[in-house]
Scaffold this motif. Structure first.
Motif, PDB file in Angstrom:
ATOM      1  N   TYR A 194     -24.962 115.290  21.851  1.00 57.07           N
ATOM      2  CA  TYR A 194     -25.848 115.917  20.863  1.00 57.07           C
ATOM      3  C   TYR A 194     -26.280 114.877  19.842  1.00 57.07           C
ATOM      4  O   TYR A 194     -25.543 113.933  19.551  1.00 57.07           O
ATOM      5  CB  TYR A 194     -25.130 117.058  20.125  1.00 57.07           C
ATOM      6  CG  TYR A 194     -24.757 118.217  21.007  1.00 57.07           C
ATOM      7  CD1 TYR A 194     -25.633 119.277  21.195  1.00 57.07           C
ATOM      8  CD2 TYR A 194     -23.521 118.252  21.655  1.00 57.07           C
ATOM      9  CE1 TYR A 194     -25.289 120.349  22.007  1.00 57.07           C
ATOM     10  CE2 TYR A 194     -23.177 119.317  22.477  1.00 57.07           C
ATOM     11  CZ  TYR A 194     -24.058 120.364  22.643  1.00 57.07           C
ATOM     12  OH  TYR A 194     -23.726 121.414  23.450  1.00 57.07           O
ATOM     13  N   THR A 195     -27.470 115.069  19.294  1.00 57.10           N
ATOM     14  CA  THR A 195     -27.968 114.217  18.224  1.00 57.10           C
ATOM     15  C   THR A 195     -28.184 115.080  16.991  1.00 57.10           C
ATOM     16  O   THR A 195     -28.927 116.064  17.036  1.00 57.10           O
ATOM     17  CB  THR A 195     -29.291 113.537  18.630  1.00 57.10           C
ATOM     18  OG1 THR A 195     -29.054 112.765  19.811  1.00 57.10           O
ATOM     19  CG2 THR A 195     -29.791 112.624  17.529  1.00 57.10           C
ATOM     20  N   HIS A 196     -27.512 114.714  15.910  1.00 57.96           N
ATOM     21  CA  HIS A 196     -27.643 115.430  14.636  1.00 57.96           C
ATOM     22  C   HIS A 196     -28.453 114.547  13.702  1.00 57.96           C
ATOM     23  O   HIS A 196     -28.187 113.351  13.589  1.00 57.96           O
ATOM     24  CB  HIS A 196     -26.266 115.693  14.011  1.00 57.96           C
ATOM     25  CG  HIS A 196     -25.319 116.398  14.913  1.00 57.96           C
ATOM     26  ND1 HIS A 196     -25.079 117.744  14.831  1.00 57.96           N
ATOM     27  CD2 HIS A 196     -24.540 115.949  15.918  1.00 57.96           C
ATOM     28  CE1 HIS A 196     -24.187 118.087  15.749  1.00 57.96           C
ATOM     29  NE2 HIS A 196     -23.850 117.008  16.426  1.00 57.96           N
ATOM     30  N   ARG A 197     -29.410 115.132  13.020  1.00 58.55           N
ATOM     31  CA  ARG A 197     -30.223 114.394  12.053  1.00 58.55           C
ATOM     32  C   ARG A 197     -30.073 115.073  10.693  1.00 58.55           C
ATOM     33  O   ARG A 197     -30.281 116.272  10.566  1.00 58.55           O
ATOM     34  CB  ARG A 197     -31.690 114.378  12.479  1.00 58.55           C
ATOM     35  CG  ARG A 197     -31.943 113.500  13.670  1.00 58.55           C
ATOM     36  CD  ARG A 197     -33.414 113.501  14.080  1.00 58.55           C
ATOM     37  NE  ARG A 197     -33.660 112.582  15.172  1.00 58.55           N
ATOM     38  CZ  ARG A 197     -33.416 112.852  16.449  1.00 58.55           C
ATOM     39  NH1 ARG A 197     -32.909 114.029  16.788  1.00 58.55           N
ATOM     40  NH2 ARG A 197     -33.656 111.960  17.385  1.00 58.55           N
ATOM     41  N   TYR A 198     -29.731 114.265   9.707  1.00 62.02           N
ATOM     42  CA  TYR A 198     -29.533 114.765   8.351  1.00 62.02           C
ATOM     43  C   TYR A 198     -30.467 114.017   7.405  1.00 62.02           C
ATOM     44  O   TYR A 198     -30.484 112.786   7.403  1.00 62.02           O
ATOM     45  CB  TYR A 198     -28.084 114.568   7.898  1.00 62.02           C
ATOM     46  CG  TYR A 198     -27.067 115.177   8.826  1.00 62.02           C
ATOM     47  CD1 TYR A 198     -26.844 116.554   8.845  1.00 62.02           C
ATOM     48  CD2 TYR A 198     -26.326 114.380   9.690  1.00 62.02           C
ATOM     49  CE1 TYR A 198     -25.904 117.110   9.704  1.00 62.02           C
ATOM     50  CE2 TYR A 198     -25.379 114.936  10.547  1.00 62.02           C
ATOM     51  CZ  TYR A 198     -25.181 116.296  10.548  1.00 62.02           C
ATOM     52  OH  TYR A 198     -24.254 116.838  11.395  1.00 62.02           O
ATOM     53  N   ARG A 257     -20.218 121.767  11.792  1.00 62.27           N
ATOM     54  CA  ARG A 257     -19.835 121.766  10.376  1.00 62.27           C
ATOM     55  C   ARG A 257     -18.909 120.591  10.071  1.00 62.27           C
ATOM     56  O   ARG A 257     -19.068 119.902   9.061  1.00 62.27           O
ATOM     57  CB  ARG A 257     -19.146 123.086  10.014  1.00 62.27           C
ATOM     58  CG  ARG A 257     -18.821 123.216   8.519  1.00 62.27           C
ATOM     59  CD  ARG A 257     -17.895 124.374   8.239  1.00 62.27           C
ATOM     60  NE  ARG A 257     -16.576 124.193   8.802  1.00 62.27           N
ATOM     61  CZ  ARG A 257     -15.630 123.376   8.294  1.00 62.27           C
ATOM     62  NH1 ARG A 257     -15.882 122.640   7.241  1.00 62.27           N
ATOM     63  NH2 ARG A 257     -14.450 123.291   8.867  1.00 62.27           N
ATOM     64  N   LEU A 258     -17.945 120.344  10.959  1.00 62.97           N
ATOM     65  CA  LEU A 258     -17.021 119.230  10.767  1.00 62.97           C
ATOM     66  C   LEU A 258     -17.738 117.885  10.831  1.00 62.97           C
ATOM     67  O   LEU A 258     -17.414 116.963  10.084  1.00 62.97           O
ATOM     68  CB  LEU A 258     -15.897 119.275  11.809  1.00 62.97           C
ATOM     69  CG  LEU A 258     -14.858 120.369  11.629  1.00 62.97           C
ATOM     70  CD1 LEU A 258     -13.948 120.443  12.846  1.00 62.97           C
ATOM     71  CD2 LEU A 258     -14.056 120.156  10.354  1.00 62.97           C
ATOM     72  N   ILE A 291     -10.234 115.563   9.527  1.00 61.75           N
ATOM     73  CA  ILE A 291     -11.459 116.074  10.150  1.00 61.75           C
ATOM     74  C   ILE A 291     -11.616 115.490  11.549  1.00 61.75           C
ATOM     75  O   ILE A 291     -11.962 116.214  12.493  1.00 61.75           O
ATOM     76  CB  ILE A 291     -12.687 115.761   9.273  1.00 61.75           C
ATOM     77  CG1 ILE A 291     -12.644 116.611   8.006  1.00 61.75           C
ATOM     78  CG2 ILE A 291     -13.988 116.004  10.033  1.00 61.75           C
ATOM     79  CD1 ILE A 291     -13.641 116.186   6.952  1.00 61.75           C
ATOM     80  N   LYS A 292     -11.366 114.203  11.698  1.00 62.94           N
ATOM     81  CA  LYS A 292     -11.496 113.563  13.009  1.00 62.94           C
ATOM     82  C   LYS A 292     -10.526 114.183  14.018  1.00 62.94           C
ATOM     83  O   LYS A 292     -10.883 114.409  15.176  1.00 62.94           O
ATOM     84  CB  LYS A 292     -11.257 112.060  12.894  1.00 62.94           C
ATOM     85  CG  LYS A 292     -11.876 111.285  14.016  1.00 62.94           C
ATOM     86  CD  LYS A 292     -12.010 109.829  13.648  1.00 62.94           C
ATOM     87  CE  LYS A 292     -12.877 109.162  14.688  1.00 62.94           C
ATOM     88  NZ  LYS A 292     -13.187 107.798  14.365  1.00 62.94           N
TER      89      LYS A 292
END
Length: 118
Positions: free
Chosen positions: A94-98, A11-12, A62-63
């Motif tokens: 991890y790889t997040h894709r948005y 979420r962050l 956030i960081k």
């Protein structure tokens, strides 16, 4: 299901990405406003500057929270239809894709809350 800590981390990360996008757009818009012939260009520039300061503060917060959870952002890459964010959380990458259109909609909604807070 992912552990609660990872969900908070995820979420962050998304919030960080959205704020980072808003910040880049505000920088672009401020340049355009300064070069325009708008009668209130100084006022608009100051408004966007104030919003930019708030976002920069929130990005630092956030960081710090990401780091407290044991994570970090490795890289961000803009592709044609998605933004790819590589992160590391407790030793795992991890790889997040948005999707770009989702990020745009969320950026607009979040920017509205910053505008309303002034």
């Amino acid at each position: 299901m992912y552990p609660e800590e990872y969900q908070e981390f995820s979420r962050l990360i998304k919030e960080y990405v959205v704020l980072h996008i808003i910040l880049k757009v505000l920088e672009y818009d401020r340049k355009a406003i300064r070069q325009s012939t708008c009668k209130f260009s100084n006022l608009y520039d100051q408004l966007l500057t104030n919003i930019q300061w708030k976002i920069e503060y929130d990005l630092r917060r956030i960081k710090k929270n990401i780091k407290k959870l044991g994570g970090t952002i490795i890289s961000q890459e803009q592709q044609s239809a998605v933004r790819v964010v590589k992160t590391k959380f407790k030793g795992f990458v991890y790889t997040h894709r948005y999707l770009n259109y989702v990020l745009q909609a969320e950026s607009e909604e979040l920017l509205k809350t910053y505008i309303n807070s002034i």
